[in-house]
Write a protein that holds these residues in place. Structure first.
Motif, mmCIF file in Angstrom:
data_model
loop_
_atom_site.group_PDB
_atom_site.id
_atom_site.type_symbol
_atom_site.label_atom_id
_atom_site.label_comp_id
_atom_site.label_asym_id
_atom_site.label_seq_id
_atom_site.Cartn_x
_atom_site.Cartn_y
_atom_site.Cartn_z
ATOM 1 N N GLY A 65 33.250 79.283 -4.062
ATOM 2 C CA GLY A 65 33.776 78.054 -3.490
ATOM 3 C C GLY A 65 32.736 76.969 -3.301
ATOM 4 N N ARG A 66 31.474 77.319 -3.454
ATOM 5 C CA ARG A 66 30.394 76.325 -3.284
ATOM 6 C C ARG A 66 29.606 76.093 -4.576
ATOM 7 N N PHE A 67 29.470 77.134 -5.390
ATOM 8 C CA PHE A 67 28.704 77.027 -6.630
ATOM 9 C C PHE A 67 29.668 77.066 -7.822
ATOM 10 N N THR A 68 29.288 76.377 -8.889
ATOM 11 C CA THR A 68 30.082 76.375 -10.114
ATOM 12 C C THR A 68 29.159 76.558 -11.308
ATOM 13 N N ILE A 69 29.479 77.545 -12.140
ATOM 14 C CA ILE A 69 28.718 77.784 -13.357
ATOM 15 C C ILE A 69 29.481 77.211 -14.535
ATOM 16 N N SER A 70 28.748 76.636 -15.478
ATOM 17 C CA SER A 70 29.367 76.115 -16.687
ATOM 18 C C SER A 70 28.375 76.245 -17.844
ATOM 19 N N ARG A 71 28.886 76.083 -19.051
ATOM 20 C CA ARG A 71 28.012 76.172 -20.216
ATOM 21 C C ARG A 71 28.471 75.221 -21.300
ATOM 22 N N ASP A 72 27.537 74.854 -22.152
ATOM 23 C CA ASP A 72 27.811 74.027 -23.314
ATOM 24 C C ASP A 72 27.169 74.724 -24.504
ATOM 25 N N ASN A 73 27.974 75.385 -25.299
ATOM 26 C CA ASN A 73 27.413 76.155 -26.412
ATOM 27 C C ASN A 73 26.837 75.245 -27.497
ATOM 28 N N ALA A 74 27.362 74.059 -27.631
ATOM 29 C CA ALA A 74 26.825 73.120 -28.620
ATOM 30 C C ALA A 74 25.410 72.670 -28.234
ATOM 31 N N LYS A 75 25.177 72.523 -26.933
ATOM 32 C CA LYS A 75 23.860 72.100 -26.445
ATOM 33 C C LYS A 75 23.009 73.277 -25.992
ATOM 34 N N THR A 76 23.542 74.466 -26.087
ATOM 35 C CA THR A 76 22.881 75.720 -25.658
ATOM 36 C C THR A 76 22.275 75.594 -24.263
ATOM 37 N N THR A 77 23.117 75.158 -23.353
ATOM 38 C CA THR A 77 22.687 75.044 -21.966
ATOM 39 C C THR A 77 23.718 75.687 -21.036
ATOM 40 N N VAL A 78 23.237 76.168 -19.933
ATOM 41 C CA VAL A 78 24.096 76.677 -18.862
ATOM 42 C C VAL A 78 23.650 75.985 -17.577
ATOM 43 N N THR A 79 24.619 75.602 -16.783
ATOM 44 C CA THR A 79 24.303 74.901 -15.555
ATOM 45 C C THR A 79 24.898 75.622 -14.351
ATOM 46 N N LEU A 80 24.314 75.364 -13.216
ATOM 47 C CA LEU A 80 24.830 75.890 -11.963
ATOM 48 C C LEU A 80 24.828 74.738 -10.969
ATOM 49 N N GLN A 81 26.019 74.327 -10.579
ATOM 50 C CA GLN A 81 26.179 73.276 -9.580
ATOM 51 C C GLN A 81 26.211 73.929 -8.204
ATOM 52 N N LEU A 82 25.305 73.511 -7.341
ATOM 53 C CA LEU A 82 25.201 74.077 -6.009
ATOM 54 C C LEU A 82 25.629 73.016 -4.991
ATOM 55 N N ASN A 83 26.714 73.258 -4.293
ATOM 56 C CA ASN A 83 27.217 72.339 -3.276
ATOM 57 C C ASN A 83 27.204 73.016 -1.909
ATOM 58 N N SER A 84 27.282 72.200 -0.877
ATOM 59 C CA SER A 84 27.336 72.703 0.504
ATOM 60 C C SER A 84 26.238 73.727 0.754
ATOM 61 N N LEU A 85 25.042 73.372 0.380
ATOM 62 C CA LEU A 85 23.929 74.316 0.451
ATOM 63 C C LEU A 85 23.584 74.683 1.888
ATOM 64 N N LYS A 86 23.173 75.928 2.036
ATOM 65 C CA LYS A 86 22.802 76.482 3.328
ATOM 66 C C LYS A 86 21.350 76.963 3.259
ATOM 67 N N PRO A 87 20.691 77.067 4.386
ATOM 68 C CA PRO A 87 19.307 77.578 4.369
ATOM 69 C C PRO A 87 19.189 78.944 3.702
#
Length: 116
Positions: A65-87
């Protein structure tokens, strides 16, 4: 073969970061991609996974519910969006190219620090 993470840094609680992992030297689209994290004195934790085509995503309960993983195979990248971060999200985050029957690969990691 390279997996190069970027996007880490210092952020206040409640803030956001976007981590990226750029892959090269292997058939990126054939691999499940994973993000792990490891905090000082703690075991490495599997945070999120995404299937080779991006259709299946899984998350650790601690980040659901806070992090989202995604990928772009054409660009050969994977990302991790981190929201509502906690210590407690403070850790070194690493990407991993995972396969049950091919060699696995790791990046060097990027530091995420959540502090006021």
């Amino acid at each position: 073969v390279q997996l190069v993470e970027s996007g880490g840094g210092l952020v206040q609680p409640g803030g956001s970061l976007r981590l990226s992992c750029a892959a090269s030297g292997f058939t990126f689209s054939s691999y499940e991609m994973r993000w792990y994290r490891q905090a000082p004195g703690k075991e490495r934790e599997l945070v999120a996974t995404i299937s080779s085509r991006g259709s299946i995503r899984n998350y650790a309960d601690s980040v659901k519910g806070r992090f989202t993983i995604s990928r772009d195979n054409a660009k050969t990248t994977v990302t991790l969006q981190l929201n509502s971060l906690k210590p407690e999200d403070t850790a070194v985050y690493s990407c991993n190219a995972y396969s049950t029957w091919r060699q696995n690969y790791w990046g060097q990691g990027t530091q995420v620090t959540v502090s006021s």
